[in-house]
Design a protein around this motif. Structure first.
Motif, PDB file in Angstrom:
ATOM      1  N   ASN A 219      41.297 -11.223 -52.040  1.00 36.95           N
ATOM      2  CA  ASN A 219      42.845 -11.194 -52.360  1.00 36.95           C
ATOM      3  C   ASN A 219      43.049 -11.971 -53.697  1.00 36.95           C
ATOM      4  OD1 ASN A 219      45.323 -10.681 -51.485  1.00 36.95           O
ATOM      5  ND2 ASN A 219      45.468 -12.864 -51.050  1.00 36.95           N
ATOM      6  N   LEU A 220      42.542 -12.740 -54.218  1.00 36.05           N
ATOM      7  CA  LEU A 220      42.936 -13.416 -55.497  1.00 36.05           C
ATOM      8  C   LEU A 220      42.416 -12.376 -56.716  1.00 36.05           C
ATOM      9  CD1 LEU A 220      41.682 -17.106 -54.996  1.00 36.05           C
ATOM     10  CD2 LEU A 220      44.067 -16.208 -55.053  1.00 36.05           C
ATOM     11  N   ALA A 221      41.044 -12.005 -56.361  1.00 38.55           N
ATOM     12  CA  ALA A 221      40.739 -10.931 -57.384  1.00 38.55           C
ATOM     13  C   ALA A 221      41.629  -9.689 -57.602  1.00 38.55           C
ATOM     14  CB  ALA A 221      39.374 -10.489 -57.166  1.00 38.55           C
ATOM     15  N   ARG A 222      42.557  -9.406 -56.662  1.00 40.33           N
ATOM     16  CA  ARG A 222      43.423  -8.277 -56.854  1.00 40.33           C
ATOM     17  C   ARG A 222      44.420  -8.759 -57.905  1.00 40.33           C
ATOM     18  NH1 ARG A 222      46.425  -7.346 -51.504  1.00 40.33           N
ATOM     19  NH2 ARG A 222      47.387  -5.989 -52.918  1.00 40.33           N
ATOM     20  N   TYR A 223      44.755  -9.787 -58.043  1.00 40.86           N
ATOM     21  CA  TYR A 223      45.811 -10.406 -59.175  1.00 40.86           C
ATOM     22  C   TYR A 223      45.342 -10.834 -60.279  1.00 40.86           C
ATOM     23  CZ  TYR A 223      48.205  -9.912 -54.475  1.00 40.86           C
ATOM     24  OH  TYR A 223      48.723  -9.278 -53.352  1.00 40.86           O
ATOM     25  N   ILE A 224      44.055 -11.536 -60.144  1.00 43.91           N
ATOM     26  CA  ILE A 224      43.610 -12.189 -61.598  1.00 43.91           C
ATOM     27  C   ILE A 224      43.084 -11.188 -62.457  1.00 43.91           C
ATOM     28  CG2 ILE A 224      41.959 -13.536 -62.168  1.00 43.91           C
ATOM     29  CD1 ILE A 224      42.178 -15.246 -60.008  1.00 43.91           C
ATOM     30  N   ARG A 225      42.230 -10.188 -61.900  1.00 39.90           N
ATOM     31  CA  ARG A 225      41.654  -9.386 -62.834  1.00 39.90           C
ATOM     32  C   ARG A 225      42.945  -8.420 -63.619  1.00 39.90           C
ATOM     33  NH1 ARG A 225      37.111  -7.458 -58.783  1.00 39.90           N
ATOM     34  NH2 ARG A 225      35.472  -9.093 -59.380  1.00 39.90           N
ATOM     35  N   PRO A 226      43.614  -7.873 -63.142  1.00 38.71           N
ATOM     36  CA  PRO A 226      44.737  -7.197 -63.513  1.00 38.71           C
ATOM     37  C   PRO A 226      45.494  -8.152 -64.760  1.00 38.71           C
ATOM     38  CG  PRO A 226      44.965  -6.473 -61.264  1.00 38.71           C
ATOM     39  CD  PRO A 226      43.882  -7.786 -61.553  1.00 38.71           C
ATOM     40  N   GLU A 247      50.080 -16.721 -82.598  1.00 38.92           N
ATOM     41  CA  GLU A 247      49.255 -16.016 -82.153  1.00 38.92           C
ATOM     42  C   GLU A 247      47.908 -16.755 -81.587  1.00 38.92           C
ATOM     43  OE1 GLU A 247      48.397 -13.446 -85.208  1.00 38.92           O
ATOM     44  OE2 GLU A 247      50.046 -12.114 -84.597  1.00 38.92           O
ATOM     45  N   LYS A 248      47.810 -17.938 -81.973  1.00 37.94           N
ATOM     46  CA  LYS A 248      46.592 -18.747 -81.963  1.00 37.94           C
ATOM     47  C   LYS A 248      46.689 -19.331 -80.143  1.00 37.94           C
ATOM     48  CE  LYS A 248      48.482 -23.058 -83.577  1.00 37.94           C
ATOM     49  NZ  LYS A 248      48.327 -24.193 -84.658  1.00 37.94           N
ATOM     50  N   HIS A 249      47.994 -19.531 -79.861  1.00 39.68           N
ATOM     51  CA  HIS A 249      48.158 -19.878 -78.480  1.00 39.68           C
ATOM     52  C   HIS A 249      47.992 -18.908 -77.547  1.00 39.68           C
ATOM     53  CE1 HIS A 249      50.035 -23.775 -79.857  1.00 39.68           C
ATOM     54  NE2 HIS A 249      50.955 -22.967 -80.648  1.00 39.68           N
ATOM     55  N   TYR A 250      48.305 -17.606 -77.901  1.00 38.15           N
ATOM     56  CA  TYR A 250      47.917 -16.375 -77.021  1.00 38.15           C
ATOM     57  C   TYR A 250      46.464 -16.245 -76.954  1.00 38.15           C
ATOM     58  CZ  TYR A 250      52.829 -15.464 -76.044  1.00 38.15           C
ATOM     59  OH  TYR A 250      53.892 -15.684 -75.565  1.00 38.15           O
ATOM     60  N   LYS A 251      45.672 -16.424 -77.751  1.00 35.97           N
ATOM     61  CA  LYS A 251      44.258 -16.356 -77.911  1.00 35.97           C
ATOM     62  C   LYS A 251      43.767 -17.326 -76.916  1.00 35.97           C
ATOM     63  CE  LYS A 251      43.636 -14.097 -82.356  1.00 35.97           C
ATOM     64  NZ  LYS A 251      43.130 -14.293 -83.873  1.00 35.97           N
ATOM     65  N   GLU A 252      44.181 -18.546 -76.868  1.00 39.33           N
ATOM     66  CA  GLU A 252      43.929 -19.745 -76.111  1.00 39.33           C
ATOM     67  C   GLU A 252      44.243 -19.199 -74.619  1.00 39.33           C
ATOM     68  OE1 GLU A 252      45.242 -24.178 -74.949  1.00 39.33           O
ATOM     69  OE2 GLU A 252      45.935 -23.313 -76.927  1.00 39.33           O
ATOM     70  N   LEU A 253      45.395 -18.519 -74.569  1.00 38.67           N
ATOM     71  CA  LEU A 253      45.620 -17.923 -73.177  1.00 38.67           C
ATOM     72  C   LEU A 253      44.617 -16.711 -72.427  1.00 38.67           C
ATOM     73  CD1 LEU A 253      48.212 -18.374 -71.206  1.00 38.67           C
ATOM     74  CD2 LEU A 253      49.074 -16.091 -72.225  1.00 38.67           C
ATOM     75  N   GLN A 254      44.143 -16.157 -73.766  1.00 34.89           N
ATOM     76  CA  GLN A 254      43.290 -15.303 -73.356  1.00 34.89           C
ATOM     77  C   GLN A 254      41.772 -15.863 -72.818  1.00 34.89           C
ATOM     78  OE1 GLN A 254      41.984 -12.633 -76.480  1.00 34.89           O
ATOM     79  NE2 GLN A 254      40.741 -11.426 -75.293  1.00 34.89           N
ATOM     80  N   ASP A 255      41.812 -16.775 -73.501  1.00 33.62           N
ATOM     81  CA  ASP A 255      40.166 -17.619 -73.190  1.00 33.62           C
ATOM     82  C   ASP A 255      40.426 -18.383 -71.833  1.00 33.62           C
ATOM     83  OD1 ASP A 255      39.216 -17.310 -75.612  1.00 33.62           O
ATOM     84  OD2 ASP A 255      39.959 -19.124 -76.471  1.00 33.62           O
ATOM     85  N   ASN A 256      41.495 -18.829 -71.664  1.00 33.20           N
ATOM     86  CA  ASN A 256      41.632 -19.380 -70.103  1.00 33.20           C
ATOM     87  C   ASN A 256      41.724 -18.152 -68.973  1.00 33.20           C
ATOM     88  OD1 ASN A 256      42.242 -21.786 -71.237  1.00 33.20           O
ATOM     89  ND2 ASN A 256      44.572 -21.888 -71.127  1.00 33.20           N
ATOM     90  N   ILE A 257      42.240 -17.171 -69.101  1.00 35.73           N
ATOM     91  CA  ILE A 257      42.203 -16.167 -68.062  1.00 35.73           C
ATOM     92  C   ILE A 257      40.693 -15.772 -68.071  1.00 35.73           C
ATOM     93  CG2 ILE A 257      42.791 -14.167 -69.659  1.00 35.73           C
ATOM     94  CD1 ILE A 257      43.959 -14.625 -66.103  1.00 35.73           C
ATOM     95  N   ASN A 258      39.924 -15.490 -69.330  1.00 35.88           N
ATOM     96  CA  ASN A 258      38.555 -15.089 -69.031  1.00 35.88           C
ATOM     97  C   ASN A 258      37.822 -16.097 -68.193  1.00 35.88           C
ATOM     98  OD1 ASN A 258      38.915 -13.130 -70.312  1.00 35.88           O
ATOM     99  ND2 ASN A 258      38.305 -13.688 -72.399  1.00 35.88           N
ATOM    100  N   GLN A 259      38.242 -17.687 -68.415  1.00 37.43           N
ATOM    101  CA  GLN A 259      37.835 -18.527 -67.660  1.00 37.43           C
ATOM    102  C   GLN A 259      37.976 -18.692 -66.154  1.00 37.43           C
ATOM    103  OE1 GLN A 259      38.836 -22.576 -68.658  1.00 37.43           O
ATOM    104  NE2 GLN A 259      37.519 -23.814 -66.992  1.00 37.43           N
ATOM    105  N   ALA A 260      39.111 -18.084 -65.749  1.00 37.70           N
ATOM    106  CA  ALA A 260      39.377 -17.851 -64.518  1.00 37.70           C
ATOM    107  C   ALA A 260      38.583 -16.608 -63.965  1.00 37.70           C
ATOM    108  CB  ALA A 260      40.932 -17.424 -64.184  1.00 37.70           C
ATOM    109  N   VAL A 261      38.582 -15.747 -64.511  1.00 41.56           N
ATOM    110  CA  VAL A 261      37.852 -14.297 -64.011  1.00 41.56           C
ATOM    111  C   VAL A 261      36.239 -14.839 -63.845  1.00 41.56           C
ATOM    112  CG1 VAL A 261      36.872 -12.071 -64.469  1.00 41.56           C
ATOM    113  CG2 VAL A 261      39.263 -12.653 -65.135  1.00 41.56           C
ATOM    114  N   GLU A 262      35.671 -15.605 -64.946  1.00 40.97           N
ATOM    115  CA  GLU A 262      34.342 -16.084 -64.759  1.00 40.97           C
ATOM    116  C   GLU A 262      34.225 -17.046 -63.485  1.00 40.97           C
ATOM    117  OE1 GLU A 262      33.528 -18.077 -68.597  1.00 40.97           O
ATOM    118  OE2 GLU A 262      33.586 -16.112 -69.670  1.00 40.97           O
ATOM    119  N   LEU A 263      35.034 -17.841 -63.118  1.00 44.48           N
ATOM    120  CA  LEU A 263      34.998 -18.599 -62.001  1.00 44.48           C
ATOM    121  C   LEU A 263      35.003 -17.779 -60.891  1.00 44.48           C
ATOM    122  CD1 LEU A 263      37.353 -21.907 -62.770  1.00 44.48           C
ATOM    123  CD2 LEU A 263      34.970 -21.678 -62.158  1.00 44.48           C
TER     124      LEU A 263
END
Length: 350
Positions: A219-226, A247-263
């Protein structure tokens, strides 16, 4: 969220609420952020927003409740937001997305919040409209998720004022993604603690817990991956409404969401490994039981043979007339049983 029958065929420009539940009333909270002060107020109508329009200060309007179609139409007319954008806002089941229009940027994703008391995760749709010195956020229901950002605004209003609406949007998105990681971590603790119980006490209750955790992760994957797809698109968009300094802050945001998907992927793999361990444990346990039953069966085969022979009722059976024949037969059977157990133990069959 599945599409309802009554929503089929509606125009993408029609301002119609497509959610399944409504808040009691629409609440609008406005933050007027200046270099030296922050003014927070509740407004009842779109007309009260007019003095803050183009006043040169950073304004954050938060709207809790999406079912008031007349209010949405006034926002379209007053702030020149395209009707199809607010139509997507009024559809909470929409997939996370990013769209740039003439005078702003539209971002939508799912926000999650863990109820510590019930241990349940609530999911709401968050929509952000980023414009010049104006940020509008939309939620179905009132939430305290962004209280840390509100406190930061009160303490560091100058930073938010100088960095603009796109930085404020980043701060809100960062809270949402941090909650993804927090909720996955709490779920991961359950998965990791389940491993010892699964090895020591495999049973139907353990399998039930595994299937429940598997369902929660799915259920979490349904929302985190998109959401990751949306964030990656946002970073690569080169939108005029995200200034270079942010822009650097949004790149940091990308790193955080990648961490969530990896978890998410890590705990999914761990859960599948535990499911395999469960089946292996159950199979090993069944094999041990079958081995024990087989040993008893093999021991009783010769004993049953002896008992069967002397259970026959022939007249010419000399052993039947021995004074100690009964005890001799018992002794022979005990010796056979002990001898077979010793042999099996020597061969390490049990």
């Amino acid at each position: 969220m599945l599409k309802r029958k009554e929503d089929i065929g509606l125009s993408p420009y029609e301002l119609k609420f497509r959610g399944r539940h409504r808040s009691a009333e629409v609440q609008m909270t406005l933050f007027d952020i200046d270099l030296e002060m922050v003014d927070q107020s509740e407004i009842r109508s779109v007309e009260e927003l007019l003095p803050y329009k183009n006043n040169g200060r950073l304004t954050w309007l938060n709207v809790d409740g999406l079912h008031n179609e007349q209010l949405m139409q006034k926002l379209v007319d007053t702030l020149q937001i395209p009707a199809d954008i607010l139509s997507d806002v009024m559809q909470p089941g929409t997939r996370p997305q990013m769209e740039e229009f003439d005078n702003g940027l539209f971002v939508s994703l799912k926000m999650m919040q863990l109820n510590e008391r019930t241990n349940q995760v609530s999911i709401d749709n968050l929509s952000l409209v980023i414009m010049d010195k104006l940020l509008i956020t939309f939620q179905e229901e009132k939430s305290e998720l962004f209280n840390p950002v509100r406190e930061r605004i009160r303490k560091h209003s100058k930073r938010f004022r100088t960095l603009g609406a796109d930085y404020l949007a980043f701060a809100l998105l960062d809270v949402v993604i941090d909650n993804y990681i927090f909720i996955l971590g709490r779920l991961g603790e359950k998965i990791e603690n389940l491993e010892n119980k699964m090895v020591m006490e495999p049973g139907r209750e353990t399998l039930k817990i595994i299937n429940l955790l598997k369902r929660e992760l799915t259920n979490l994957a349904r929302y985190i991956r998109p959401a990751r797809e949306m964030i990656m698109g946002l970073v690569k968009s080169d939108s005029d409404f995200i200034v270079p300094v942010n822009e650097k802050h949004y790149k940091e945001l990308q790193d955080n969401i990648n961490q969530a998907v990896e978890l998410l992927e890590y705990y999914r793999e761990l859960l599948y490994d535990e499911l395999n361990i469960y089946h292996s444990s159950m199979s090993t346990r069944l094999n041990d039981i079958m081995a024990l039953l087989t040993i008893f069966s093999v021991i009783f085969i010769p004993i049953t043979f002896i008992v069967g022979v002397y259970g026959m009722n022939f007249d010419n059976m000399p052993e039947l007339h021995l004074r100690y024949g009964y005890f001799i037969v018992w002794g022979v059977m005990v010796v056979i049983a002990i001898g077979m157990l010793w042999y099996f133990k020597k061969r390490k069959w049990f």
